[in-house]
Design a protein around this motif. Structure first.
Motif, PDB file in Angstrom:
ATOM      1  N   GLY A 128       0.827  -1.202   0.000  1.00 19.58           N
ATOM      2  CA  GLY A 128       0.000   0.000   0.000  1.00 19.58           C
ATOM      3  C   GLY A 128       0.863   1.254   0.000  1.00 19.58           C
ATOM      4  N   LEU A 129       0.213   2.386  -0.081  1.00 23.43           N
ATOM      5  CA  LEU A 129       0.905   3.676  -0.034  1.00 23.43           C
ATOM      6  C   LEU A 129       0.484   4.376   1.246  1.00 23.43           C
ATOM      7  N   TRP A 130       1.385   4.376   2.241  1.00 25.98           N
ATOM      8  CA  TRP A 130       1.077   4.903   3.573  1.00 25.98           C
ATOM      9  C   TRP A 130       1.975   6.105   3.836  1.00 25.98           C
ATOM     10  N   ASN A 208      -1.117  -1.925  -4.111  1.00 30.46           N
ATOM     11  CA  ASN A 208      -0.784  -3.294  -4.514  1.00 30.46           C
ATOM     12  C   ASN A 208      -0.969  -4.303  -3.378  1.00 30.46           C
ATOM     13  N   ASN A 209      -1.564  -3.868  -2.297  1.00 29.79           N
ATOM     14  CA  ASN A 209      -1.898  -4.773  -1.202  1.00 29.79           C
ATOM     15  C   ASN A 209      -3.264  -5.416  -1.459  1.00 29.79           C
ATOM     16  N   ALA A 218     -13.297  -3.097   1.609  1.00 30.32           N
ATOM     17  CA  ALA A 218     -12.177  -2.367   1.028  1.00 30.32           C
ATOM     18  C   ALA A 218     -11.821  -2.951  -0.332  1.00 30.32           C
ATOM     19  N   ILE A 219     -11.018  -2.193  -1.077  1.00 28.61           N
ATOM     20  CA  ILE A 219     -10.559  -2.619  -2.397  1.00 28.61           C
ATOM     21  C   ILE A 219      -9.209  -1.960  -2.648  1.00 28.61           C
ATOM     22  N   SER A 220      -8.405  -2.581  -3.490  1.00 29.37           N
ATOM     23  CA  SER A 220      -7.125  -1.993  -3.881  1.00 29.37           C
ATOM     24  C   SER A 220      -7.118  -1.741  -5.382  1.00 29.37           C
ATOM     25  N   LYS A 227      -3.726  -5.941 -11.945  1.00 28.58           N
ATOM     26  CA  LYS A 227      -2.263  -5.868 -12.087  1.00 28.58           C
ATOM     27  C   LYS A 227      -1.712  -4.869 -11.068  1.00 28.58           C
ATOM     28  N   SER A 228      -0.427  -4.988 -10.788  1.00 24.29           N
ATOM     29  CA  SER A 228       0.233  -4.033  -9.903  1.00 24.29           C
ATOM     30  C   SER A 228       0.506  -2.736 -10.653  1.00 24.29           C
TER      31      SER A 228
END
Length: 311
Positions: A128-130, A208-209, A218-220, A227-228
């Protein structure tokens, strides 16, 4: 990160996907090849994808690295990267007084004690982007909300533009994709006299988590796109757009930009505060960022804060 390890990582990053020999790294870093091997092993354990080949070492997925040297020059002195933190918000508070620039960005690969609104836990796994922004806006505290609204609208626009996804903002500052939570934001303000001294804006974005579970809706981006994608590309676009938007703070403009991206207005909602729950139809967001909700008994209320759930 130790200096030698950073030298090694820079060499691999700047090779643009080509293998770099252990001899070359050893010469550049001024250490033995055994020491190079040990540092490479430590980098792998920290989550950096490095492949050992007959011709040397090759960095995998380089575009996903978030170290300062990976960013354009105008952002490098604003990026503070950590492989693991309890919370980027707490780290941002620690370094804010060290003379860091406005809109500095504290990033963690993993957070072990991150939190959302109302002190709820926030899962922060690798991929993820934290991050937390350290903002020094020339604002009185009552206008601090403008930073949240500007940030959520900017991130929504960036993701829609990069990936052609219908990413929407949910009051007060979540992002939704296909009705599921893609991102959450949390702001904490520190005042001095009658002005904001620091505003810390924590942002968690599922990239990408894999946050999907029975407990959290939740969703990514990886799940949505199959795809990443590059976290670095997202962050660069977001930081540039956000900083340009907040150079001059116009609450009416910020609200209108946020409304252009909203999924909340016109929706049946349930808003939970510390001690009350309000249900009804979200009619509007006023010029203070408050949500206007008309309940089933016909009473219209102005709600300043809380967790909002769409029915």
């Amino acid at each position: 990160m130790p200096d030698k390890r950073q030298i090694i990582l820079k060499a691999l990053y700047r090779s643009e996907g080509e293998p770099v020999s252990g001899v070359k790294i050893s010469e550049d870093a001024g250490i033995s090849r055994v020491a190079v091997w040990k540092h490479i092993k430590a980098l792998k354990q920290a989550g950096v994808e490095i492949k050992s080949l007959p011709k040397g070492y090759k960095l995998q997925n380089a575009d996903n690295l978030l170290y300062p040297f990976c960013f354009p020059p105008h952002l490098q002195d604003k990026i503070f990267y950590f492989p693991e933190l309890d919370s980027t918000m707490d780290q941002a508070r620690k370094i804010a007084r060290q003379g860091v620039p406005h809109a500095s960005c504290v990033i963690a690969e993993i957070q072990t004690a991150s939190r959302g609104r109302l002190n709820r836990p926030w899962a922060s796994d690798r991929g993820g982007l934290w991050f937390t922004l350290i903002l020094k806006p020339d604002l009185p505290p009552p206008l601090g909300w403008t930073m949240n609204f500007a940030a959520s609208a900017c991130m929504s626009e960036v993701l829609a533009g990069l990936f052609d996804l219908d990413v929407r903002v949910k009051w007060p500052n979540d992002l939704l994709l296909n009705g599921r939570k893609l991102s959450g934001m949390l702001a904490e303000i520190e005042t001095r006299a009658d002005m904001v001294n620091f505003l810390f804006l924590g942002i968690g974005l599922n990239v990408n988590n894999e946050p999907e579970s029975d407990q959290y809706q939740a969703i990514s981006l990886k799940t949505a796109l199959g795809k990443s994608v590059s976290r670095k590309q997202i962050l660069i676009r977001f930081l540039d757009l956000f900083e340009s938007r907040i150079k001059s703070v116009d609450p009416a403009r910020i609200i209108n930009q946020w409304k252009d991206r909203t999924a909340t207005i016109g929706t049946e909602v349930r808003v939970q505060t510390h001690n009350q729950v309000y249900e009804g139809k979200a009619l509007d967001v006023d010029d203070t960022g408050a949500l206007i909700v008309k309940s089933r008994d016909g009473i219209t209320r102005k709600i300043i804060y809380g967790d909002c759930f769409h029915s």
